[in-house]
Motif scaffolding. Structure first.
Motif, PDB file in Angstrom:
ATOM      1  N   LEU A  14      35.827  74.873-136.889  1.00  9.12           N
ATOM      2  CA  LEU A  14      35.661  74.594-135.589  1.00  9.12           C
ATOM      3  C   LEU A  14      34.824  75.419-134.754  1.00  9.12           C
ATOM      4  O   LEU A  14      34.378  75.024-133.947  1.00  9.12           O
ATOM      5  CB  LEU A  14      37.224  74.539-135.193  1.00  9.12           C
ATOM      6  N   ALA A  15      34.667  76.728-135.416  1.00 14.18           N
ATOM      7  CA  ALA A  15      33.583  77.749-134.660  1.00 14.18           C
ATOM      8  C   ALA A  15      32.328  77.246-134.831  1.00 14.18           C
ATOM      9  O   ALA A  15      31.454  77.516-133.871  1.00 14.18           O
ATOM     10  CB  ALA A  15      33.829  79.034-135.074  1.00 14.18           C
ATOM     11  N   GLU A  16      31.983  76.275-135.700  1.00 11.58           N
ATOM     12  CA  GLU A  16      30.508  75.757-135.953  1.00 11.58           C
ATOM     13  C   GLU A  16      30.588  74.489-135.253  1.00 11.58           C
ATOM     14  O   GLU A  16      29.318  73.957-135.162  1.00 11.58           O
ATOM     15  CB  GLU A  16      30.354  75.683-137.230  1.00 11.58           C
ATOM     16  N   ALA A  17      31.415  73.799-134.711  1.00 15.54           N
ATOM     17  CA  ALA A  17      31.252  72.387-134.421  1.00 15.54           C
ATOM     18  C   ALA A  17      30.521  72.230-133.115  1.00 15.54           C
ATOM     19  O   ALA A  17      30.757  73.283-132.275  1.00 15.54           O
ATOM     20  CB  ALA A  17      32.815  71.580-134.230  1.00 15.54           C
ATOM     21  N   ASP A  18      29.901  71.138-132.765  1.00 14.43           N
ATOM     22  CA  ASP A  18      29.416  70.849-131.585  1.00 14.43           C
ATOM     23  C   ASP A  18      30.225  70.844-130.445  1.00 14.43           C
ATOM     24  O   ASP A  18      31.466  70.447-130.506  1.00 14.43           O
ATOM     25  CB  ASP A  18      28.637  69.629-131.525  1.00 14.43           C
ATOM     26  N   ALA A  20      30.541  69.210-127.718  1.00 10.67           N
ATOM     27  CA  ALA A  20      30.973  67.710-127.272  1.00 10.67           C
ATOM     28  C   ALA A  20      31.930  67.281-128.123  1.00 10.67           C
ATOM     29  O   ALA A  20      33.008  66.455-127.690  1.00 10.67           O
ATOM     30  CB  ALA A  20      29.519  66.719-127.228  1.00 10.67           C
ATOM     31  N   GLU A  21      31.811  67.365-129.511  1.00  5.98           N
ATOM     32  CA  GLU A  21      32.957  66.861-130.288  1.00  5.98           C
ATOM     33  C   GLU A  21      34.402  67.632-130.273  1.00  5.98           C
ATOM     34  O   GLU A  21      35.047  66.859-130.022  1.00  5.98           O
ATOM     35  CB  GLU A  21      32.374  67.462-131.957  1.00  5.98           C
ATOM     36  N   LEU A  22      34.273  69.003-129.884  1.00  4.91           N
ATOM     37  CA  LEU A  22      35.467  69.754-129.650  1.00  4.91           C
ATOM     38  C   LEU A  22      36.141  69.194-128.546  1.00  4.91           C
ATOM     39  O   LEU A  22      37.336  68.728-128.438  1.00  4.91           O
ATOM     40  CB  LEU A  22      34.985  71.215-129.571  1.00  4.91           C
ATOM     41  N   ILE A  23      35.350  69.146-127.345  1.00  5.50           N
ATOM     42  CA  ILE A  23      35.951  68.655-125.899  1.00  5.50           C
ATOM     43  C   ILE A  23      36.270  67.431-126.055  1.00  5.50           C
ATOM     44  O   ILE A  23      37.607  66.936-125.875  1.00  5.50           O
ATOM     45  CB  ILE A  23      34.902  69.008-124.980  1.00  5.50           C
ATOM     46  N   ALA A  94      38.832  74.068-129.226  1.00  9.88           N
ATOM     47  CA  ALA A  94      39.048  74.492-130.488  1.00  9.88           C
ATOM     48  C   ALA A  94      40.252  74.815-130.659  1.00  9.88           C
ATOM     49  O   ALA A  94      40.747  74.759-131.665  1.00  9.88           O
ATOM     50  CB  ALA A  94      37.829  75.428-130.712  1.00  9.88           C
ATOM     51  N   ALA A  95      40.886  75.762-129.547  1.00 10.61           N
ATOM     52  CA  ALA A  95      42.379  76.425-130.037  1.00 10.61           C
ATOM     53  C   ALA A  95      43.274  74.922-129.754  1.00 10.61           C
ATOM     54  O   ALA A  95      44.192  75.057-130.691  1.00 10.61           O
ATOM     55  CB  ALA A  95      42.205  77.280-128.640  1.00 10.61           C
TER      56      ALA A  95
END
Length: 144
Positions: A14-18, A20-23, A94-95
């Motif tokens: 998750l720390a590496e994810a983009d 926009a994907e996370l949000i 991410a959290a």
């Protein structure tokens, strides 16, 4: 990924994810009616980066890097995230995703799929890097 991810592995991906994907996925989790309580608002600070040199495998301190962390509670379960940089929205998202999985909520499978995509991109990036380095490898022959 056929095996279940550990929390440590999930948080690293998750720390590496983009951003926009996370949000987008965190918004979907919240839209499902999840009550999110922010325990630690996104904080920006410095953490010391420690690496292991490849020859003797000794650890040394590389230096300080900018990082952002946050902690939330969702459905009675805590979620935590830390990312390099100062993107508060991405770390909060991410959290939320970590808490979604910890709570066993419906979108936990979507979080796992996101982690699979990130892991796939990491593997592709690393294999491309090795392909670029391969021509520069020097191999020595031992004379007997």
């Amino acid at each position: 990924m056929t095996q279940e991810l550990s929390r440590e592995q999930r948080c690293a991906l998750l720390a590496e994810a983009d951003r926009a994907e996370l949000i987008e996925l965190a918004d979907a989790c919240i839209a499902d009616g999840a009550q999110v309580r922010v325990l630690v608002a996104p904080e920006v600070g410095c953490v010391t980066a420690q690496v292991r040199e490849p020859v003797l495998e000794q650890r040394f301190l590389l230096g300080d890097v900018l990082a952002c962390r946050a902690e939330v509670e969702l459905g009675g379960h805590r979620g935590w995230a830390m990312r390099l940089g100062d993107d508060r929205a991405a770390v909060l998202a991410a959290a939320v995703l970590d808490a979604e999985v910890e709570a066993g909520r419906p979108r936990a499978a979507d979080v796992d799929l996101l982690c699979e995509r990130v892991a796939g991109r990491r593997e592709l990036r690393e294999s491309q890097e090795w392909a670029e380095l391969a021509p520069t490898v020097v191999e020595f022959e031992e004379l007997t």
